[in-house]
Design a protein around this motif. Structure first.
Motif, PDB file in Angstrom:
ATOM      1  N   ILE B 193      -4.651  -1.747  -2.529  1.00 33.49           N
ATOM      2  CA  ILE B 193      -3.304  -1.312  -2.135  1.00 33.49           C
ATOM      3  C   ILE B 193      -2.935  -1.875  -0.766  1.00 33.49           C
ATOM      4  CG2 ILE B 193      -1.828   0.662  -1.581  1.00 33.49           C
ATOM      5  CD1 ILE B 193      -3.566   2.338  -3.492  1.00 33.49           C
ATOM      6  N   THR B 194      -3.882  -1.800   0.171  1.00 34.44           N
ATOM      7  CA  THR B 194      -3.555  -2.202   1.542  1.00 34.44           C
ATOM      8  C   THR B 194      -3.811  -3.676   1.781  1.00 34.44           C
ATOM      9  OG1 THR B 194      -5.778  -1.622   2.255  1.00 34.44           O
ATOM     10  CG2 THR B 194      -4.099   0.079   2.485  1.00 34.44           C
ATOM     11  N   ASN B 215       5.663   2.637   3.866  1.00 35.98           N
ATOM     12  CA  ASN B 215       5.415   1.745   2.746  1.00 35.98           C
ATOM     13  C   ASN B 215       4.085   2.074   2.067  1.00 35.98           C
ATOM     14  OD1 ASN B 215       4.821   0.983   5.340  1.00 35.98           O
ATOM     15  ND2 ASN B 215       4.382  -1.132   4.812  1.00 35.98           N
ATOM     16  N   LYS B 216       4.113   2.136   0.816  1.00 36.30           N
ATOM     17  CA  LYS B 216       2.932   2.357  -0.014  1.00 36.30           C
ATOM     18  C   LYS B 216       2.325   3.747   0.107  1.00 36.30           C
ATOM     19  CE  LYS B 216       1.593  -2.473  -0.093  1.00 36.30           C
ATOM     20  NZ  LYS B 216       0.671  -3.476   0.359  1.00 36.30           N
ATOM     21  N   GLN B 219       1.559   5.435  -3.341  1.00 37.05           N
ATOM     22  CA  GLN B 219       0.384   4.883  -4.010  1.00 37.05           C
ATOM     23  C   GLN B 219      -0.896   5.417  -3.381  1.00 37.05           C
ATOM     24  OE1 GLN B 219       1.659   0.688  -3.738  1.00 37.05           O
ATOM     25  NE2 GLN B 219       0.135   0.341  -5.330  1.00 37.05           N
ATOM     26  N   ILE B 220      -0.877   5.425  -2.030  1.00 31.99           N
ATOM     27  CA  ILE B 220      -2.072   5.842  -1.305  1.00 31.99           C
ATOM     28  C   ILE B 220      -2.376   7.311  -1.582  1.00 31.99           C
ATOM     29  CG2 ILE B 220      -2.947   6.288   1.005  1.00 31.99           C
ATOM     30  CD1 ILE B 220      -1.401   3.656   1.790  1.00 31.99           C
TER      31      ILE B 220
END
Lengths: 73, 703
Positions: B193-194, B215-216, B219-220
Motif C-alpha cells: 500500500i505504501t 491518502n490511502k 486501505q491502511i
C-alpha cells in the motif's frame, strides 16, 4: 498513589500510565514505568506542576498527573 | 566521494541544534519554507575539505517520529520519503548528554528508517556538573554508530564532526527495533500500500497516514483491522522496547561520580521564577519592560526609516516625469513598502526579547505559569507567546503558534491573536486619542494619553480572551488536550545565535508581509487614483483652468492638495465610501471614513495617510502635518452643523480599528497555517462583526 498527590521532597517511581494518547506522549518524553519522578514546582494557580523525570524537568497538568500511578520510595 | 553530501541535522528540542547548525554553516544558509507549509526550512553549507561540502538541512526539533505538532510533522516528512530531493545521505544527530536516554529514542527511530546516523554528544559539561560522564567508545560500540562529544555553544568538536561526515566507511546503517515481531502478512500488505521496501518505515508511515495524511488511510485502516493490529498499542510496545536497548547502552557507558542528584541552579531559580507571587510579579514586570522597549527604543530607528522613505519618494517624484508611473511608484509601491519597513524596528526589538527569553529557557516557564489562566479560554500556556508577540505584529505571532500540539488550542490561538493591538494600530490610536484629549492632560501622575492607549491594548486582550471562550464552544477538532512540556535548564544566551535569528526573522517578515502589503497597496492605489472616466477628467480640467487663472490668494501647493482631495473623492475608492455610507452611518462614520476603511485593508496605519489626503493636507503625516489633520478633522461639521468627529464617533472609530480584521497579510498567513480558506474567512467575518457591533454600541452610548 497518583503523581498528582506527590509532595515536595518525595521521590517516587512510575508504576503505570493510563490513557492511550497520554501514555504515548509521556513514554516518548521518557516518563515510563520504572522511571524516577520528583515534584519540583507548582505553578502560581496550583496547576500545572513541574516534575523531575529521570534527568530532566518537565511540566504537566494535574488532570494528566492524575492518570499516572506511582510508588513512593 | 561525491562533491556534495546532504546531511540532515536532527535532535530533540533544546538539544543545542541551532547552535550546532550555526557553528557548522555560519551565515552561509538560507531560510525558505517547506513546500505546502510555513514551517521554516533552513539549509546551510559547510565546507568539509577542499573538494567536498555538506549541504545541511536543519530539521525542526522533535521527540519522536510519530509527530504531534505541525513543526514535528516536517521532520518526519523529510525523513520518511527517500524520493524527496532533500532526503539525506546521512543524519547528524545531536543529543543532550545531560539527558541522554530520552534524546536517544528519536535516534533509534531515525536509524531504523534506513539512514546512516552519527551521534554528536552535546552539553557534556552540563552532564559533568551533575557528576555524569560517558565512555564514548563503549557508547559507540553499543549503539553501533560513531559518537563524538562536542560543545556547540563554544564551537568545540566541529572539526571532529566534519571528519566523520567525510569518512564514508564510518557511515553505518543500523537497526534497533526488531520489526519481525509484527505479523509478516500485515507488513507485506502495508509495504504494498505504501510502496516502501523498508518494513519499519512502511508501518510507521501507515500509522502516521491514519492520523495525518489522508491518502490511502482507508486501505491502511482496513489492513490494520484485517490483522487485528492496534497502532497505539504497537507504538507503546515499540517505545518501551527501544528504551530497553537504550537503557542497556546508557548503563554500560555511563559513569556516575556521585549518587544523589544535586539540586542545580535551574531548580534554585525556578523556586523564585515560578513562585506563586514572585513568579507572577517577575513575569508582569518583564512584560512591562518589553512593552516599554517596543515603544520607546523604536522611536528613533522608526524616524530614520520614515525619513529614508520620505527622501526616496521625493527623489523618485522629482527624477521621473509626471504621470501614472511616477504616481504608482511613489504612492503605490514606495508607500506600501514604507508601511512594512516602518514596523521593522519594533518587530526586531520584540523578537530580540522573545529570542533571548526563549534561549535562556524562560519562555517555557511563562507557559508553565500561564497555562491555568489560558485554559478556560480554550488555549494553553504555549498560547501566551503568540498573544504577546501579537502586540508587534500578528503575522510572525501566528507562525509562532506552531509549537502548540493540540489542534483546537492552536486554531483558537490563531483566530484570536489578531485582536491583540498590533503596532499598525498605534498611529491610528495616536491620531484619534489626540483628538479626544490634549497630549499634556494629566490624571494625577499619569498622562491621560498614555492611560487611554493602555486601555486600548487591554481592550484587545480582553476581546481576544472572550472570543477564545466563544470559539472553545464551537471549534470541533479531535486530539487530547494535554500540556506536557520540557522545562529546559537555564543557560546564558548565545549572542551569535541571537543575531542570526533576528536576521532570519526580520528578513522573513519583510519578504513575507512585504509582498502582500505592496501588492494590496498597488491595487488600492489604483482604486484611489482612477474613477469613473468623466469625473476625473472634469476635476483635471477644473484645476487646469484654476491654475491658469493663477489666483494670487491660493498657492499652487494648496491647489494641488485640493485637487488630490477632490480626485480621491471622485475615485472608485470614493465611490466605495459613498456606497458603504448607509452601512457605517449607524456607527457615526461618514463616507470619507468609509474610504479610509477601504484603504486600511492594506495596513491599518494607512488610515492616517488617507485622512491626510482626504482633508487635503500636502505631504506626509508627521509633526505639524499631524496637527493639521487633527485640526481639519475636528473642524469638520455634519449636516446639522455639529462637529462630525464627536466623542462618540472618535470612540467608535477607535473600537472599530481595535477589533476589525483589516490586514491582508494576516489573512494570508492564517490561510497558509490552517491550510484552508475556511478559517481566514471565519476570522474576517467574526472580527468585522465584532468591530461593527461594538462600534454601534459605543456610538449609541456616547451620543
Amino acid at each position: 498513589m497518583k503523581l498528582s498527590e506527590l509532595k515536595f521532597n518525595q521521590i517516587a517511581t512510575v508504576k503505570a500510565v493510563h490513557g492511550e494518547e497520554l501514555s504515548l506522549k509521556l513514554f516518548e518524553m521518557g516518563l515510563l514505568p520504572g522511571e524516577e519522578v520528583e515534584l519540583e514546582n507548582i505553578a502560581p494557580f496550583g496547576d500545572p506542576i513541574a516534575i523531575r523525570v529521570g534527568e530532566y524537568k518537565m511540566c504537566l497538568r494535574l488532570s494528566d498527573a492524575n492518570c499516572i500511578d506511582i510508588n513512593v520510595k | 566521494m561525491k562533491q556534495e553530501i546532504t546531511v540532515a541535522l536532527a535532535g530533540n528540542p533544546n538539544s543545542g541544534k541551532t547552535s550546532l547548525f550555526n557553528a557548522l554553516t555560519g551565515l552561509n544558509h538560507k531560510v525558505s519554507n517547506f513546500p505546502g507549509t510555513t514551517v521554516e526550512k533552513k539549509i546551510g553549507y559547510s565546507k568539509l575539505n577542499a573538494e567536498t561540502r555538506a549541504q545541511i538541512i536543519d530539521l525542526p526539533g522533535t521527540y519522536s517520529l510519530y509527530p504531534k505538532s505541525a513543526d514535528e510533522l516536517v521532520t518526519y516528512d523529510i525523513l520518511r520519503n527517500k524520493a524527496e530531493t532533500n532526503f539525506p545521505d546521512l543524519v547528524l544527530f545531536i543529543a543532550d548528554a545531560s539527558n541522554l536516554k530520552r534524546n536517544l529514542l528519536l535516534l533509534t527511530q531515525v536509524a531504523d528508517l534506513g539512514v546512516p546516523v552519527i551521534l554528536a554528544l552535546n552539553m557534556v559539561d552540563l552532564a559533568e556538573r551533575k557528576g555524569v560522564f560517558y565512555e564514548l567508545d563503549i557508547l559507540a560500540k553499543e549503539l553501533g554508530i560513531p559518537v563524538v562529544s562536542i560543545n556547540a555553544r563554544n564551537k568545540e568538536g566541529i572539526s571532529k564532526i566534519k571528519n566523520l561526515l567525510l569518512d564514508e566507511s564510518k557511515h553505518k546503517k543500523v537497526t534497533y527495533f526488531n520489526i519481525n515481531q509484527v505479523d509478516q502478512n500485515l507488513l507485506n500488505e502495508i509495504g504494498e500500500i505504501t510502496d516502501k521496501k523498508n518494513p519499519y518505515a512502511a508501518l510507521q508511515y501507515a500509522i502516521n497516514a491514519g492520523v495525518y495524511l489522508n491518502n490511502k488511510a482507508k486501505q491502511i485502516n482496513a489492513a490494520f483491522e484485517k490483522y487485528n493490529f492496534n497502532p497505539k498499542q504497537f507504538q507503546e510496545l515499540e517505545i518501551l522496547q527501544r528504551y530497553k536497548v537504550i537503557d542497556e547502552a546508557v548503563r554500560l557507558s555511563r559513569r556516575q561520580k556521585t549518587n544523589h542528584v544535586i539540586k542545580n541552579i535551574t531548580q534554585k531559580a525556578d523556586v523564585i521564577l515560578t513562585h506563586r507571587i514572585w513568579g507572577l510579579v517577575i513575569f508582569l514586570s518583564l512584560l512591562f519592560l518589553v512593552f516599554q522597549a517596543i515603544f520607546s527604543w523604536s522611536a528613533y530607528p522608526m524616524d530614520l526609516v520614515e525619513m529614508g522613505f520620505a527622501w526616496l519618494s521625493e527623489t523618485i517624484e522629482k527624477s521621473l516625469p509626471d504621470g501614472v508611473l511616477n504616481d504608482l511608484l511613489v504612492h503605490g509601491v514606495v508607500a506600501g513598502l514604507s508601511g512594512v519597513i516602518i514596523f521593522l524596528p519594533q518587530i526586531i526589538i520584540l523578537f530580540a526579547f522573545i529570542a533571548v527569553l526563549e534561549d535562556v529557557g524562560y519562555m517555557a516557564r511563562v507557559g508553565f505559569i500561564m497555562d491555568r489562566i489560558m485554559r478556560p479560554f480554550g488555549m494553553n500556556g504555549k498560547s501566551i507567546v503568540p498573544l504577546i508577540s501579537g502586540m508587534a505584529c500578528a503575522v510572525p505571532s501566528i507562525m509562532a503558534s506552531r509549537s502548540i500540539e493540540n489542534k483546537k488550542e492552536r486554531l483558537i490561538t490563531i483566530l484570536v491573536t489578531p485582536l491583540m493591538s498590533c503596532s499598525a494600530r498605534l498611529p491610528v490610536y495616536t491620531l484619534l486619542i489626540g483628538m479626544l484629549v490634549p497630549e499634556t492632560a494629566k490624571w494625577g501622575p499619569f498622562n491621560v494619553h498614555g492611560v487611554v492607549l493602555m486601555a486600548m491594548y487591554l481592550l484587545g486582550f480582553i476581546a481576544a480572551l472572550a472570543s477564545a471562550a466563544v470559539f472553545k464552544l464551537f471549534v470541533k477538532t479531535k486530539g487530547s488536550a494535554y500540556f506536557i512540556m520540557e522545562l529546559p535548564g537555564y543557560k546564558l544566551p548565545v549572542w551569535n545565535n541571537l543575531l542570526i535569528t533576528l536576521y532570519e526573522k526580520g528578513s522573513a517578515f519583510v519578504v513575507g508581509a512585504g509582498k502582500i502589503i505592496v501588492a494590496v497597496s498597488v491595487i488600492l492605489w489604483a482604486f484611489a487614483s482612477f474613477g469613473p472616466r468623466g469625473n476625473m477628467r472634469a476635476i483635471d480640467q477644473k484645476y487646469a483652468t484654476l491654475a491658469m487663472s493663477a489666483d494670487a490668494t491660493v498657492s499652487s501647493e494648496e491647489l494641488a492638495a485640493q485637487k488630490s482631495a477632490e480626485r480621491l473623492q471622485a475615485s472608485y475608492a470614493g465611490e466605495f465610501g459613498k456606497w458603504i455610507e448607509p452601512a457605517i452611518k449607524p456607527l457615526g462614520f461618514d463616507w470619507k471614513m468609509g474610504i479610509a476603511l477601504l484603504t486600511s485593508l492594506a495596513a491599518r496605519e494607512v488610515f492616517v495617510g488617507t485622512m491626510s489626503t482626504i482633508y487635503s493636507v500636502g505631504g506626509g503625516a508627521e509633526g505639524d502635518d499631524l496637527n493639521t489633520i487633527k485640526q481639519k478633522m475636528m473642524a469638520e461639521k455634519n449636516e446639522k452643523g455639529e462637529p462630525l468627529y464627536s466623542i462618540a464617533t472618535i470612540l467608535s472609530l477607535m473600537v472599530f480599528y481595535a477589533f476589525a480584521m483589516q490586514c491582508m497579510s494576516t489573512l494570508s498567513i492564517v490561510k497558509a497555517e490552517t491550510k484552508s480558506w475556511k478559517w481566514p474567512i471565519v476570522q474576517f467575518v467574526y472580527m468585522t462583526a465584532l468591530a461593527y457591533v461594538s462600534s454601534l454600541i459605543v456610538f449609541n452610548i456616547f451620543s
